[in-house]
Design a protein around this motif. Structure first.
Motif, PDB file in Angstrom:
ATOM      1  N   ILE A  14       0.830  -1.222   0.000  1.00 50.37           N
ATOM      2  CA  ILE A  14       0.000   0.000   0.000  1.00 50.37           C
ATOM      3  C   ILE A  14       0.857   1.261   0.000  1.00 50.37           C
ATOM      4  CG2 ILE A  14      -1.660   1.334   1.348  1.00 50.37           C
ATOM      5  CD1 ILE A  14      -2.982  -1.326   2.139  1.00 50.37           C
ATOM      6  N   PRO A  15       1.834   1.419   0.942  1.00 49.20           N
ATOM      7  CA  PRO A  15       2.641   2.653   0.905  1.00 49.20           C
ATOM      8  C   PRO A  15       3.651   2.691  -0.233  1.00 49.20           C
ATOM      9  CG  PRO A  15       3.382   1.218   2.675  1.00 49.20           C
ATOM     10  CD  PRO A  15       2.150   0.593   2.110  1.00 49.20           C
ATOM     11  N   VAL A  16       3.812   1.579  -0.951  1.00 48.67           N
ATOM     12  CA  VAL A  16       4.698   1.588  -2.125  1.00 48.67           C
ATOM     13  C   VAL A  16       4.039   2.327  -3.279  1.00 48.67           C
ATOM     14  CG1 VAL A  16       5.888   0.150  -3.833  1.00 48.67           C
ATOM     15  CG2 VAL A  16       5.860  -0.549  -1.424  1.00 48.67           C
ATOM     16  N   PHE A  17       2.732   2.147  -3.431  1.00 48.52           N
ATOM     17  CA  PHE A  17       2.021   2.732  -4.575  1.00 48.52           C
ATOM     18  C   PHE A  17       1.261   4.005  -4.238  1.00 48.52           C
ATOM     19  CE2 PHE A  17       2.329  -1.788  -5.855  1.00 48.52           C
ATOM     20  CZ  PHE A  17       2.981  -1.604  -7.077  1.00 48.52           C
ATOM     21  N   TRP A  18       0.940   4.211  -2.990  1.00 43.22           N
ATOM     22  CA  TRP A  18       0.142   5.381  -2.619  1.00 43.22           C
ATOM     23  C   TRP A  18       0.784   6.139  -1.465  1.00 43.22           C
ATOM     24  CZ3 TRP A  18      -2.376   0.574  -3.330  1.00 43.22           C
ATOM     25  CH2 TRP A  18      -3.145   0.490  -4.491  1.00 43.22           C
ATOM     26  N   ASP A  19       0.611   7.428  -1.468  1.00 40.45           N
ATOM     27  CA  ASP A  19       0.998   8.254  -0.323  1.00 40.45           C
ATOM     28  C   ASP A  19      -0.122   8.174   0.711  1.00 40.45           C
ATOM     29  OD1 ASP A  19       3.425   9.159  -1.423  1.00 40.45           O
ATOM     30  OD2 ASP A  19       2.365  10.693  -2.591  1.00 40.45           O
ATOM     31  N   VAL A  20       0.192   7.705   1.878  1.00 38.62           N
ATOM     32  CA  VAL A  20      -0.824   7.501   2.904  1.00 38.62           C
ATOM     33  C   VAL A  20      -0.475   8.316   4.135  1.00 38.62           C
ATOM     34  CG1 VAL A  20      -1.413   5.196   2.071  1.00 38.62           C
ATOM     35  CG2 VAL A  20       0.384   5.454   3.777  1.00 38.62           C
TER      36      VAL A  20
END
Length: 429
Positions: A279-285
Motif C-alpha cells: 500500500i505505501p509503495v504505490f500510494w501516499d498515505v
C-alpha cells in the motif's frame, strides 16, 4: 504465576531493563546516523553488523560459559554492552559504529544465553512454560517501552546514549545479587543444514527469508523514518506499532495453525502481509496508515517465526527438535545479516518506499514457495506438534525449552522421522 514471579522476579526485572537498553540503541542509531549525514548504505552496514555479532555470539557463548562460568561471562559481557552504548556518542562514525555493533551483538547473544539458561534451570517442569512465556512478554514490553524513552532527549546529544547505558548497568545488579547458584550448562549441537533441509525445505527457506524481514523491520525502520522526515516521536510510535502487532497476533495465528494445514496459514498470512505492505509503495498515505501497515508487518512476521518452528517439528522426531531449533535459528541469523543491506539497495533504487517493497517481496516469495511445496508432498497426517509462541530475539535455550514443554505430554515417537518424511518427499513428481 505468583510462584514464578517470586522465584524469578530479579531475572525478569533485569531482562526488562536490558531490553529497554537494546530497544533504544537500534532506533537511536538510525535517527542519529541521519543527523550525521551517513548514507543509507552505510547505516545498513551498521545495522547488519549487530546480527553478525549476534550470530557469532550465539555460537561462541556456550564455550565461554563452560570455561569460566555464568557469572563471569554475564558480568563481562554486561560491562561491554554498557561501554559500547556510551562509545556510540563518542565516535559518531559509521565504521566505528559497525565495529561497536558487532561487539554489542556478540555481547547481547551471550547475555541472553546466560540469563535464559538460568531461568530454565530455576523453573520446574510444572511452571517452566509459564516462566518462559512471562520472560518473552517481559522482553516485548521492554522493547516497546524503549521507543517511548527516545522522546526524553535530543538524539544529537549524549543523554539518549547515557540512558540505555545506565539501564543496562542497573539490569545486572538484581540478577547477580539474587541468583545464588549458576546452573550446569549444556549446549545442543544443531542438525546439519542438509538434514534440516531434507526434513523441511519450506522451514529452512522460510526462516532465511524471515531473517531478512526481521532485520529490515528492526534495523532499518528508524533509517526509513529519518529519510521521510518523521519526527523522533513518530518514529518511536511506528516502531512500537511493529512490536505491538506481533504481540497481539501471536496467539490467534497460533490457534488457527493448530487446526488446519500450517502451510495454508503460512500462505495466507504472508500473502496478506505482502498486499498490505505494498500500500505505501504505490500510494501516499497518512501517518496513521503507515503505523497500521507497520503493525501489519509485525503481526505477520512475529507469529510466522513460531509458525515455521512448529511446522518443521511436525516432520521431526522429538529427539531431533532441540537440535533443529538451533540450526533454524542459525539460518534465520544468516538471513538477518543480509536484510539491512538489501533494504538499503532497494531504497537507493526506488527511494524510501523500498523499505516496504523489500519486505513485501520476501513475503510474496515465501507465499509462492509455500504454495509450490504443497504440490510436492501431502500434509502429514501424524503431525501433532503444537504452536508455541517464541520471540525472534530468543536464543536456542528458550526455543528448545518451550518446544520441550509444549511437546512433553505426548509419547516419544509421535512424529514421523525426518528420514522417513524426506524419503516420501523425494518420490514426489
Amino acid at each position: 504465576m505468583i510462584a514464578v514471579l517470586r522465584n524469578s522476579w530479579a531475572l525478569l526485572l533485569g531482562m526488562m531493563l536490558l531490553m529497554l537498553g537494546n530497544g533504544m540503541q537500534g532506533s537511536l542509531l538510525g535517527i542519529r546516523g541521519g543527523q550525521e549525514n551517513m548514507s543509507t548504505f552505510q547505516l545498513s552496514i551498521v545495522m547488519s553488523c549487530y546480527f553478525l555479532g549476534f550470530l557469532f555470539g550465539s555460537r561462541m557463548a556456550p564455550d565461554m560459559i563452560r570455561r569460566v562460568g555464568h557469572v563471569r561471562v554475564f558480568a563481562a559481557l554486561g560491562s561491554m554492552i554498557s561501554a559500547v552504548l556510551i562509545l556510540y556518542a563518542v565516535a559518531p562514525n559509521w565504521i566505528a559504529w559497525s565495529l561497536l555493533r558487532v561487539l554489542i551483538g556478540f555481547s547481547f547473544a551471550g547475555v541472553y544465553i546466560t540469563a535464559e539458561s538460568w531461568l530454565n534451570d530455576a523453573s520446574s517442569n510444572e511452571n517452566r512454560g509459564q516462566a518462559l512465556s512471562l520472560y518473552l512478554i517481559v522482553q516485548m514490553i521492554g522493547i516497546i517501552a524503549a521507543q517511548g524513552l527516545l522522546n526524553l532527549g535530543d538524539p544529537g546529544g549524549y543523554i539518549l546514549f547515557v540512558i540505555p547505558s545506565i539501564l543496562v548497568s542497573l539490569a545486572f545488579t538484581p540478577i547477580l545479587l539474587s541468583v545464588s547458584q549458576a546452573p550446569a550448562f549444556e549446549s545442543t549441537q544443531p542438525l546439519s543444514f542438509r538434514r534440516l533441509y531434507e526434513a523441511s525445505p519450506l522451514g529452512c527457506v522460510g526462516m532465511f527469508l524471515l531473517g531478512g524481514v526481521f532485520s529490515a523491520q528492526f534495523g532499518m525502520a528508524a533509517v526509513w523514518g529519518s529519510q521521510v522526515g518523521l519526527s523522533v516521536r513518530d518514529i518511536s510510535i511506528f516502531i512500537a506499532g511493529i512490536y505491538i502487532g506481533g504481540m497481539v497476533f501471536q496467539y490467534p495465528i497460533g490457534w488457527l495453525s493448530d487446526r488446519m494445514d500450517r502451510r495454508k496459514v503460512i500462505v495466507g498470512v504472508t500473502a496478506f502481509g505482502a498486499v498490505g505492505l505494498m500500500i505505501p509503495v504505490f500510494w501516499d498515505v497518512p501517518f496513521w496508515a503507515l503505523c497500521a501497515v507497520g503493525a501489519l508487518g509485525g503481526a505477520v512476521s512475529n507469529p510466522l517465526y513460531s509458525l515455521l518452528l512448529a511446522y518443521v517439528n511436525d516432520y521431526l522426531a522429538k529427539s531431533d527438535m532441540a537440535s533443529a531449533s538451533a540450526g533454524l535459528l542459525f539460518i534465520n541469523g544468516l538471513g538477518a545479516i543480509s536484510g539491512p543491506l538489501i533494504t538499503a539497495w532497494m531504497m537507493g533504487l526506488v527511494g524510501p518506499r523500498g523499505f516496504f517493497l523489500f519486505m513485501a517481496v520476501l513475503f510474496s516469495v515465501l507465499a509462492v514457495y509455500a504454495l509450490w511445496r504443497m504440490t510436492r508432498r501431502p500434509r502429514s497426517a501424524d503431525a501433532t506438534s503444537s504452536f508455541t509462541a517464541v520471540s525472534p530475539s530468543a536464543t536456542h535455550i528458550v526455543v528448545e525449552a518451550m518446544m520441550s514443554d509444549a511437546e512433553g505430554e505426548g509419547p516419544e515417537g509421535d512424529h514421523p522421522s525426518s528420514t522417513d518424511e524426506s524419503k516420501a518427499d523425494t518420490t514426489a513428481p
